[in-house]
Design an enzyme around this catalytic site. Structure first.
Site, PDB file in Angstrom:
ATOM      1  N   ASP A   1       0.615  -1.253  -0.101  1.00  0.00           N
ATOM      2  CA  ASP A   1      -0.298   0.055   0.303  1.00  0.00           C
ATOM      3  C   ASP A   1       1.048   1.113  -0.013  1.00  0.00           C
ATOM      4  OD1 ASP A   1      -2.074   1.385   0.559  1.00  0.00           O
ATOM      5  OD2 ASP A   1      -1.672   2.296   2.732  1.00  0.00           O
TER       6      ASP A   1
ATOM      7  N   ASP B   1      -0.403   4.836   1.135  1.00  0.00           N
ATOM      8  CA  ASP B   1      -0.956   6.410   1.439  1.00  0.00           C
ATOM      9  C   ASP B   1      -0.719   5.683   3.212  1.00  0.00           C
ATOM     10  OD1 ASP B   1      -1.336   8.412   0.324  1.00  0.00           O
ATOM     11  OD2 ASP B   1      -2.805   7.233  -0.893  1.00  0.00           O
TER      12      ASP B   1
ATOM     13  N   ASP C   1      -2.111  -0.840   5.884  1.00  0.00           N
ATOM     14  CA  ASP C   1      -2.361  -0.310   7.570  1.00  0.00           C
ATOM     15  C   ASP C   1      -4.084  -0.462   7.264  1.00  0.00           C
ATOM     16  OD1 ASP C   1      -2.603   1.796   4.869  1.00  0.00           O
ATOM     17  OD2 ASP C   1      -2.619   3.186   6.655  1.00  0.00           O
TER      18      ASP C   1
END
Length: 254
Positions: free
Chosen positions: A12, A14, A175
């Protein structure tokens, strides 16, 4: 997806490669605000709303022109302190790093170039795009028709399904709720401490380990690749530590 490589890092962007989520930053500071955004994330996690619907509502609340958004983010988003060294090691080891993001490619590319430097051009990005209208307004243009808008598992699966003798070790770092579709596709999932992906993995019984920064990821992947530990040992570490803390807490309470 470079099947000849000994490993592939899917990650990922961001809040994982960066310290803050650029889409959250836009929503919190220029759009409808943090409280409503967090309510939307909880609705996604509890299956009350589809990710693509809530995420589009978030971004559509931002009235600022897209090019200005990119400039604002380049001035305010910071890199995870361990990522640059980790990426340099991956380049030396010829391990591809592939960004799978629910964000938008122009933002990700601009931030990677600024924060990492010219070598970041080698990082493949699979993400959504912005759709900019003649009047200057914009919205997100999703990568696919899935409930996520970008089903990250689709980018991983062709490599995961390779014959065993051709298949590299697959790692994923994430996240949040946009990483849910990728959580079960790789050999080892790194979930960021204090974020929603851990909640999902615990609820679904998906194996994972945790990280605070890419320094942790770098250590564990390097140890695995150099045969100092195994995927199972790393994946079991968090569960063992949590069980030990729970047992210590119960003993203290008694």
């Amino acid at each position: 997806m470079a099947p000849a490589s000994k490993a592939i890092i899917f990650t990922d962007f961001d809040g994982t490669i960066t310290l803050k989520d650029s889409n959250d930053y836009l929503t919190d500071n220029l759009g409808y605000g943090e409280q409503k955004r967090r309510e939307g994330n909880i609705d996604i996690l509890e299956n009350r709303v589809k990710f693509r619907v809530a995420f589009k509502e978030m971004l559509d609340s931002v009235p600022t022109p897209f090019d200005e958004c990119v400039k604002i983010l380049c001035d305010n988003i910071r890199l995870d302190p361990g990522f640059k060294e980790f990426y340099a090691w991956c380049r030396d080891e010829k391990i591809p790093v592939i960004v799978l993001s629910s964000g938008m490619e122009p933002i990700i590319r601009a931030l990677l170039t600024k924060l990492v430097g010219p070598t970041a051009d080698e990082i493949k990005i699979v993400s959504n795009q912005p759709k900019i209208f003649p009047d200057g307004t914009w919205t997100i243009d999703y990568h696919d028709d899935s409930d996520f808008g970008h089903d990250k598992s689709l980018a991983i699966r062709p490599t995961a399904n390779l014959p065993k003798e051709d298949r590299p070790i697959l790692f994923y770092c994430g996240d949040g709720v946009s990483d849910l579709s990728a959580a079960r596709e790789t050999d080892l999932l790194f979930a960021k401490v204090g974020h929603d992906l851990i909640t999902y993995c615990e609820r679904e019984g998906s194996p994972f380990t945790v990280f605070s920064s890419f320094t942790d990821i770098h250590r564990d992947i390097k140890d695995i690749m150099e045969d100092r530990t195994t995927i199972d040992e790393v994946a079991g570490r968090y569960a063992k530590e949590k069980a030990a803390k729970a047992a210590a807490g119960a003993e203290k309470a008694a």
